[in-house]
Write a protein that holds these residues in place. Structure first.
Motif, PDB file in Angstrom:
ATOM      1  N   LEU A  11       0.839  -1.057  -0.172  1.00 39.89           N
ATOM      2  CA  LEU A  11       0.023   0.405   0.058  1.00 39.89           C
ATOM      3  C   LEU A  11       0.603   1.168  -0.062  1.00 39.89           C
ATOM      4  CD1 LEU A  11      -2.812   1.540   0.543  1.00 39.89           C
ATOM      5  CD2 LEU A  11      -2.733   1.273   2.713  1.00 39.89           C
ATOM      6  N   VAL A  12       0.432   2.064  -0.715  1.00 37.87           N
ATOM      7  CA  VAL A  12       1.472   3.438  -1.432  1.00 37.87           C
ATOM      8  C   VAL A  12       0.334   4.275  -0.975  1.00 37.87           C
ATOM      9  CG1 VAL A  12       3.014   4.526  -2.807  1.00 37.87           C
ATOM     10  CG2 VAL A  12       3.187   2.926  -2.586  1.00 37.87           C
ATOM     11  N   ILE A  13       0.882   5.390   0.683  1.00 39.50           N
ATOM     12  CA  ILE A  13       0.032   7.238   0.565  1.00 39.50           C
ATOM     13  C   ILE A  13       1.003   7.531   0.425  1.00 39.50           C
ATOM     14  CG2 ILE A  13      -1.318   8.250   2.581  1.00 39.50           C
ATOM     15  CD1 ILE A  13      -2.072   5.333   3.333  1.00 39.50           C
ATOM     16  N   LEU A  14       0.921   8.423  -0.194  1.00 35.39           N
ATOM     17  CA  LEU A  14       1.842   9.807  -0.990  1.00 35.39           C
ATOM     18  C   LEU A  14       0.495  10.922  -1.262  1.00 35.39           C
ATOM     19  CD1 LEU A  14       4.618   7.892  -2.894  1.00 35.39           C
ATOM     20  CD2 LEU A  14       4.692   8.931  -0.004  1.00 35.39           C
ATOM     21  N   PRO A  15       1.335  11.882  -1.051  1.00 36.58           N
ATOM     22  CA  PRO A  15       0.707  13.057  -1.420  1.00 36.58           C
ATOM     23  C   PRO A  15       0.433  14.059  -2.334  1.00 36.58           C
ATOM     24  CG  PRO A  15       2.713  13.840  -0.528  1.00 36.58           C
ATOM     25  CD  PRO A  15       2.416  12.343  -0.236  1.00 36.58           C
ATOM     26  N   PHE A  16       1.219  12.508  -3.778  1.00 36.76           N
ATOM     27  CA  PHE A  16       1.905  12.914  -5.084  1.00 36.76           C
ATOM     28  C   PHE A  16       0.364  12.131  -6.392  1.00 36.76           C
ATOM     29  CE2 PHE A  16       5.816  12.173  -2.358  1.00 36.76           C
ATOM     30  CZ  PHE A  16       6.571  13.588  -2.314  1.00 36.76           C
ATOM     31  N   GLU A  17       1.006  12.013  -7.768  1.00 37.70           N
ATOM     32  CA  GLU A  17       0.551  11.132  -8.191  1.00 37.70           C
ATOM     33  C   GLU A  17       0.987   9.752  -8.576  1.00 37.70           C
ATOM     34  OE1 GLU A  17      -2.231  12.451 -10.322  1.00 37.70           O
ATOM     35  OE2 GLU A  17      -2.571  13.876  -9.280  1.00 37.70           O
ATOM     36  N   PRO A  18       0.791   8.915  -9.094  1.00 35.67           N
ATOM     37  CA  PRO A  18       1.315   7.917  -8.877  1.00 35.67           C
ATOM     38  C   PRO A  18       2.458   7.399  -9.809  1.00 35.67           C
ATOM     39  CG  PRO A  18      -1.133   7.732  -9.891  1.00 35.67           C
ATOM     40  CD  PRO A  18      -1.056   8.798  -8.876  1.00 35.67           C
ATOM     41  N   PRO A  19       3.703   6.740  -9.065  1.00 32.99           N
ATOM     42  CA  PRO A  19       4.616   7.217 -10.148  1.00 32.99           C
ATOM     43  C   PRO A  19       4.887   5.905 -10.548  1.00 32.99           C
ATOM     44  CG  PRO A  19       5.149   6.767  -7.557  1.00 32.99           C
ATOM     45  CD  PRO A  19       3.851   7.069  -7.955  1.00 32.99           C
ATOM     46  N   THR A  20       3.874   5.936 -11.962  1.00 34.46           N
ATOM     47  CA  THR A  20       3.342   4.394 -12.329  1.00 34.46           C
ATOM     48  C   THR A  20       5.200   3.645 -12.427  1.00 34.46           C
ATOM     49  OG1 THR A  20       2.731   5.577 -14.548  1.00 34.46           O
ATOM     50  CG2 THR A  20       1.583   5.343 -13.302  1.00 34.46           C
ATOM     51  N   ALA A  21       5.677   4.866 -13.590  1.00 34.30           N
ATOM     52  CA  ALA A  21       6.934   3.982 -14.207  1.00 34.30           C
ATOM     53  C   ALA A  21       8.200   2.685 -12.786  1.00 34.30           C
ATOM     54  CB  ALA A  21       8.293   4.649 -14.336  1.00 34.30           C
ATOM     55  N   ILE A  22       8.049   3.506 -11.840  1.00 38.54           N
ATOM     56  CA  ILE A  22       8.231   2.807 -10.371  1.00 38.54           C
ATOM     57  C   ILE A  22       7.666   2.010  -9.717  1.00 38.54           C
ATOM     58  CG2 ILE A  22       8.950   2.857  -8.016  1.00 38.54           C
ATOM     59  CD1 ILE A  22       9.150   6.271  -8.829  1.00 38.54           C
ATOM     60  N   PHE A  23       5.970   1.935  -9.927  1.00 38.14           N
ATOM     61  CA  PHE A  23       5.269   0.350  -9.805  1.00 38.14           C
ATOM     62  C   PHE A  23       5.684   0.302 -10.804  1.00 38.14           C
ATOM     63  CE2 PHE A  23       1.888   3.576  -7.664  1.00 38.14           C
ATOM     64  CZ  PHE A  23       2.422   3.138  -6.625  1.00 38.14           C
ATOM     65  N   ASP A  24       6.142   0.645 -11.866  1.00 37.70           N
ATOM     66  CA  ASP A  24       6.331  -1.063 -13.643  1.00 37.70           C
ATOM     67  C   ASP A  24       7.269  -1.596 -12.557  1.00 37.70           C
ATOM     68  OD1 ASP A  24       3.909  -0.189 -14.839  1.00 37.70           O
ATOM     69  OD2 ASP A  24       4.848   0.497 -15.794  1.00 37.70           O
ATOM     70  N   ARG A  25       8.116  -0.916 -12.251  1.00 39.81           N
ATOM     71  CA  ARG A  25       9.693  -1.963 -12.571  1.00 39.81           C
ATOM     72  C   ARG A  25       9.718  -2.544 -11.146  1.00 39.81           C
ATOM     73  NH1 ARG A  25      13.014   3.135 -10.980  1.00 39.81           N
ATOM     74  NH2 ARG A  25      12.737   2.395  -8.457  1.00 39.81           N
ATOM     75  N   ILE A  26       8.628  -2.057 -10.068  1.00 38.30           N
ATOM     76  CA  ILE A  26       8.736  -3.128  -8.765  1.00 38.30           C
ATOM     77  C   ILE A  26       7.607  -4.531  -9.032  1.00 38.30           C
ATOM     78  CG2 ILE A  26       7.447  -3.238  -6.950  1.00 38.30           C
ATOM     79  CD1 ILE A  26       8.355  -0.189  -5.873  1.00 38.30           C
ATOM     80  N   ARG A  27       6.811  -4.456 -10.275  1.00 38.92           N
ATOM     81  CA  ARG A  27       5.723  -5.308 -10.636  1.00 38.92           C
ATOM     82  C   ARG A  27       7.213  -6.627 -11.297  1.00 38.92           C
ATOM     83  NH1 ARG A  27       2.376  -1.468 -11.899  1.00 38.92           N
ATOM     84  NH2 ARG A  27       0.350  -1.275  -9.891  1.00 38.92           N
TER      85      ARG A  27
END
Length: 395
Positions: A11-27
């Motif tokens: 679960l990622v809770i941040l005040p920013f827009e979702p960092p989709t490129a980072i999420f893709d890297r983790i996946r």
């Protein structure tokens, strides 16, 4: 029989827009991890987020990356096994039930802030010593210097950093990168840590390091000082420090660590103070008094020089042990924050104030996740996590 890591829910809770490129890297690297993003802006009480985060998100999460929002109670996060913070410290959530009433491992993003904060430290250091405010005024008025012999003398007599001594109070990742940059300027660096560092191995930085930065082996300081008593601290401060960097974490023990007594010791060299840690580490009334004392005495000395239009070099003024106070300060943190408009700190002489922005930069979010990803690998291998918080010590 199935193999591989067990399924995880990040679960990622941040005040920013979702960092989709980072999420893709983790996946790609961790296909067993499901990722849920929830955008949450700052709240008055950092860790209270019940009304903003759906309870089922906390309930299902095994991993949490957050700036400050936490489950309201241990019962709300029965599966949670690791919390990673995007901040360098955890003082802002130290009163939360998750901190006080659980043993869930907590890790920080310590190590990611060194490059940008060191640049801020260098910037403010040079803005002050090179009298940049005067130069900027000339530019704004389209003036190629002014026929003011006092101003010209002030610039001719500025003292560069080569040979000056930087004292780093808290030689962590930020302090190490500032030491690294200071050494490049020709400064002498000394360090202070709570625990003694008597062996080469004990001086190593075992946390996250941005490649090419810092002081991984602890080789930059020519002398290390340590301790937790006032006498230990005063011994360090008495080492002819020209510039003091405050980079210790805020704990009960470090609250108002520096006050009237400490500034009196630093007045021996009329040190310049930089605080990039937390405001309450410094007694602000004592700091204001020390800045005013130096300004009052040096202004009188320079007024005496008006007839000859010769300003005493800063090096000469510093060598005059009869002059009290501190010659300046650069503060990215204050007490409280935001600093009220009528706070006297705003008008303290030779004081640079910025609104807790020294660690901001385009690489911030990616580096936060890089620390988490290092620890995801370590968890899967059964290795010790980096940047692990010691709740007893407070950092």
């Amino acid at each position: 029989m199935g193999g591989g890591p067990k399924p995880e829910h990040l679960l990622v809770i941040l005040p920013f827009e979702p960092p989709t490129a980072i999420f893709d890297r983790i996946r790609r690297n961790h296909p067993h991890i499901q990722i849920t993003f929830h955008q949450l802006f700052f709240t008055d009480t950092p860790w209270k987020a019940r009304s903003h985060v759906p309870p089922e998100l906390f309930h299902d999460a095994t991993l949490l990356l957050t700036l400050s929002a936490l489950p309201p109670s241990p019962e709300d996060c029965p599966r949670l096994e690791l919390i990673h913070f995007t901040s360098a410290g955890t003082n802002h959530i130290a009163n939360s039930p998750i901190y006080t009433d659980t043993t869930i491992p907590l890790t920080t993003s310590s190590g990611i802030h060194g490059p940008q904060i060191a640049e801020w430290v260098l910037m403010t250091m040079l803005v002050s010593s090179h009298h940049y405010s005067l130069l900027h005024q000339w530019q704004k008025s389209h003036t190629w210097g002014k026929p003011d012999k006092r101003a010209q003398s002030l610039l001719r007599n500025l003292h560069d950093k080569a040979g000056q001594r930087l004292g780093v109070l808290g030689y962590g990742s930020i302090g190490r990168q500032v030491g690294n940059v200071a050494k490049a300027l020709g400064m002498d660096v000394i360090a202070y840590t709570a625990r003694p560092r008597t062996t080469p191995e004990s001086k190593h930085d075992n946390g996250f390091i941005v490649p090419g930065t810092g002081d991984p082996k602890g080789e930059i300081p020519h002398t290390w000082y340590s301790g937790t008593s006032k006498a230990d601290l005063h011994h360090f401060l008495a080492q002819d420090i020209d510039h003091l960097l405050i980079s210790v974490p805020l704990t009960k023990e470090t609250t108002h660590l520096l006050g009237e007594e400490e500034f009196a010791i630093l007045s021996k060299r009329n040190a310049f103070i930089t605080n990039i840690s937390r405001g309450p580490i410094v007694s602000q009334p004592a700091l204001i008094a020390a800045l005013k004392a130096y300004d009052a005495h040096t202004s009188a000395l320079r007024a005496d020089d008006d007839d000859s239009f010769t300003v005493r070099p800063e090096a000469d003024i510093k060598a005059d042990t009869s002059i009290p106070g501190l010659r300046g300060a650069a503060l990215d943190v204050t007490d409280p924050e935001p600093l009220p408009k009528d706070d006297p700190l705003w008008d303290a002489p030779n004081c640079i104030i910025t609104p807790h922005i020294s660690g901001m930069g385009s690489a911030y979010v990616d580096r936060c996740f890089r620390v988490l990803e290092v620890n995801l690998e370590r968890r899967e291998k059964g290795e010790r996590l980096i940047n692990l918080v010691d709740r007893k010590r407070g950092y």
